[in-house]
Design a protein around this motif. Structure first.
Motif, mmCIF file in Angstrom:
data_model
loop_
_atom_site.group_PDB
_atom_site.id
_atom_site.type_symbol
_atom_site.label_atom_id
_atom_site.label_comp_id
_atom_site.label_asym_id
_atom_site.label_seq_id
_atom_site.Cartn_x
_atom_site.Cartn_y
_atom_site.Cartn_z
ATOM 1 N N ALA A 56 1.689 -8.979 7.354
ATOM 2 C CA ALA A 56 1.252 -7.833 6.932
ATOM 3 C C ALA A 56 2.063 -7.574 5.385
ATOM 4 C CB ALA A 56 1.805 -6.577 7.596
ATOM 5 N N LEU A 57 3.328 -8.036 5.086
ATOM 6 C CA LEU A 57 3.823 -8.035 3.753
ATOM 7 C C LEU A 57 3.153 -8.912 2.816
ATOM 8 C CD1 LEU A 57 6.182 -7.294 1.864
ATOM 9 C CD2 LEU A 57 7.279 -9.462 2.746
ATOM 10 N N ALA A 58 2.589 -10.265 3.487
ATOM 11 C CA ALA A 58 1.877 -10.908 2.576
ATOM 12 C C ALA A 58 0.324 -10.140 2.121
ATOM 13 C CB ALA A 58 1.192 -12.137 3.100
ATOM 14 N N LEU A 59 -0.271 -9.348 3.075
ATOM 15 C CA LEU A 59 -1.510 -8.619 2.630
ATOM 16 C C LEU A 59 -1.156 -7.617 1.758
ATOM 17 C CD1 LEU A 59 -4.325 -8.400 3.321
ATOM 18 C CD2 LEU A 59 -3.579 -6.771 5.076
ATOM 19 N N LEU A 60 0.015 -7.038 1.853
ATOM 20 C CA LEU A 60 0.212 -6.115 0.657
ATOM 21 C C LEU A 60 0.568 -6.597 -0.458
ATOM 22 C CD1 LEU A 60 2.582 -3.693 2.861
ATOM 23 C CD2 LEU A 60 0.423 -3.142 2.059
ATOM 24 N N LEU A 61 1.186 -7.760 -0.525
ATOM 25 C CA LEU A 61 1.467 -8.317 -1.926
ATOM 26 C C LEU A 61 0.059 -8.950 -2.406
ATOM 27 C CD1 LEU A 61 4.731 -10.168 -0.925
ATOM 28 C CD2 LEU A 61 4.407 -8.304 -2.763
ATOM 29 N N LEU A 62 -0.785 -9.286 -1.699
ATOM 30 C CA LEU A 62 -1.879 -9.739 -2.102
ATOM 31 C C LEU A 62 -2.688 -8.528 -3.099
ATOM 32 C CD1 LEU A 62 -3.386 -12.323 0.320
ATOM 33 C CD2 LEU A 62 -2.811 -12.840 -2.163
ATOM 34 N N ILE A 63 -2.882 -7.538 -2.062
ATOM 35 C CA ILE A 63 -3.370 -6.152 -2.729
ATOM 36 C C ILE A 63 -2.494 -5.759 -4.178
ATOM 37 C CG2 ILE A 63 -3.715 -3.724 -2.471
ATOM 38 C CD1 ILE A 63 -3.853 -4.365 0.587
ATOM 39 N N HIS A 64 -1.144 -5.983 -4.122
ATOM 40 C CA HIS A 64 -0.619 -5.778 -5.317
ATOM 41 C C HIS A 64 -0.756 -6.687 -6.620
ATOM 42 C CE1 HIS A 64 2.554 -4.331 -7.996
ATOM 43 N NE2 HIS A 64 3.421 -5.632 -7.891
ATOM 44 N N LEU A 65 -1.334 -7.975 -6.080
ATOM 45 C CA LEU A 65 -1.347 -8.729 -7.167
ATOM 46 C C LEU A 65 -2.997 -8.612 -7.655
ATOM 47 C CD1 LEU A 65 -0.344 -11.420 -8.001
ATOM 48 C CD2 LEU A 65 -1.491 -12.728 -6.251
ATOM 49 N N ALA A 66 -3.704 -8.131 -6.673
ATOM 50 C CA ALA A 66 -5.134 -7.798 -7.333
ATOM 51 C C ALA A 66 -4.951 -6.386 -8.207
ATOM 52 C CB ALA A 66 -5.929 -7.696 -6.038
ATOM 53 N N THR A 67 -3.969 -5.647 -8.088
ATOM 54 C CA THR A 67 -3.852 -4.667 -8.922
ATOM 55 C C THR A 67 -3.168 -4.844 -10.185
ATOM 56 O OG1 THR A 67 -1.985 -3.988 -7.969
ATOM 57 C CG2 THR A 67 -3.808 -2.870 -7.065
ATOM 58 N N LEU A 68 -2.324 -5.859 -10.228
ATOM 59 C CA LEU A 68 -1.867 -6.413 -11.371
ATOM 60 C C LEU A 68 -2.820 -7.051 -12.279
ATOM 61 C CD1 LEU A 68 1.593 -7.974 -10.333
ATOM 62 C CD2 LEU A 68 1.203 -5.958 -11.620
ATOM 63 N N PHE A 69 -3.925 -7.819 -11.585
ATOM 64 C CA PHE A 69 -4.920 -8.271 -12.592
ATOM 65 C C PHE A 69 -6.174 -7.435 -12.820
ATOM 66 C CE2 PHE A 69 -3.340 -12.345 -10.602
ATOM 67 C CZ PHE A 69 -2.827 -12.914 -11.725
ATOM 68 N N GLY A 70 -5.828 -5.910 -12.511
ATOM 69 C CA GLY A 70 -6.921 -5.017 -13.123
ATOM 70 C C GLY A 70 -7.567 -4.553 -12.080
ATOM 71 N N ALA A 71 -7.429 -4.965 -10.845
ATOM 72 C CA ALA A 71 -8.485 -4.243 -9.520
ATOM 73 C C ALA A 71 -8.105 -2.828 -9.644
ATOM 74 C CB ALA A 71 -8.539 -5.096 -8.191
ATOM 75 N N GLU A 72 -9.074 -2.156 -9.370
ATOM 76 C CA GLU A 72 -8.952 -0.557 -9.107
ATOM 77 C C GLU A 72 -9.877 -0.192 -7.968
ATOM 78 O OE1 GLU A 72 -10.333 1.879 -12.474
ATOM 79 O OE2 GLU A 72 -8.715 0.801 -13.990
ATOM 80 N N ARG A 73 -9.288 0.808 -7.088
ATOM 81 C CA ARG A 73 -10.195 1.231 -5.791
ATOM 82 C C ARG A 73 -11.021 2.256 -6.264
ATOM 83 N NH1 ARG A 73 -8.915 6.182 -3.748
ATOM 84 N NH2 ARG A 73 -7.462 7.218 -4.828
ATOM 85 N N ALA A 74 -12.058 2.018 -5.504
ATOM 86 C CA ALA A 74 -13.225 2.982 -5.544
ATOM 87 C C ALA A 74 -12.912 4.310 -5.380
ATOM 88 C CB ALA A 74 -14.253 2.371 -4.625
ATOM 89 N N PRO A 75 -13.578 5.302 -6.093
ATOM 90 C CA PRO A 75 -13.029 6.501 -5.876
ATOM 91 C C PRO A 75 -13.742 7.098 -4.768
ATOM 92 C CG PRO A 75 -15.008 6.561 -7.648
ATOM 93 C CD PRO A 75 -14.650 5.110 -7.357
ATOM 94 N N TRP A 76 -13.149 8.540 -3.837
ATOM 95 C CA TRP A 76 -13.836 8.792 -2.613
ATOM 96 C C TRP A 76 -14.940 9.335 -2.983
ATOM 97 C CZ3 TRP A 76 -11.474 7.363 1.619
ATOM 98 C CH2 TRP A 76 -10.388 6.766 1.626
ATOM 99 N N THR A 77 -16.084 9.216 -2.243
ATOM 100 C CA THR A 77 -17.288 10.129 -2.256
ATOM 101 C C THR A 77 -17.321 10.659 -1.052
ATOM 102 O OG1 THR A 77 -18.525 8.150 -1.827
ATOM 103 C CG2 THR A 77 -18.319 8.730 -4.081
ATOM 104 N N PRO A 78 -17.732 12.113 -0.784
ATOM 105 C CA PRO A 78 -17.931 12.457 0.420
ATOM 106 C C PRO A 78 -19.038 12.480 1.019
ATOM 107 C CG PRO A 78 -17.554 14.195 -1.543
ATOM 108 C CD PRO A 78 -17.276 13.006 -2.056
#
Length: 70
Positions: free
Chosen positions: A48-70
Motif C-alpha cells: 500500500a505504501l509503494a502504491l501511494l509512493l507511485l502515485i506521488h511519483l506520477a504527480t512529481l512528473f506532472g500527472a494531474e487528476r481528472a476533474p469531478w463531473t457529476p
C-alpha cells in the motif's frame, strides 16, 4: 518531498514487501513455536505504501487528476 526521497522510500518499500512476502510464505515450524510477526500484514502495508509512493511519483512528473463531473 523531492524525487530522491520518493525513490529511496519506494525502493525501501519494495524491498520490505519482497522480504515480508518471502518470510510469510515459509511453512510453519511447530518446533520453534508460533510466528509472532505478522509477515503477510507487513507485506500488504508495504504494498500500500509503494502504491501511494507511485502515485506521488506520477504527480512529481506532472500527472494531474481528472476533474469531478457529476
Amino acid at each position: 518531498m523531492d524525487l530522491n526521497a520518493t525513490l529511496i522510500l519506494l525502493v525501501a518499500a519494495l524491498a520490505v514487501m519482497v522480504f515480508a512476502g518471502w518470510r510469510g510464505a515459509q511453512p510453519p515450524n511447530p518446533f520453534k513455536g508460533p510466528r509472532m510477526t505478522p509477515w503477510r500484514f507487513i507485506m500488504l502495508g508495504a504494498a500500500a505504501l509503494a502504491l501511494l509512493l507511485l502515485i506521488h511519483l506520477a504527480t512529481l512528473f506532472g500527472a494531474e487528476r481528472a476533474p469531478w463531473t457529476p
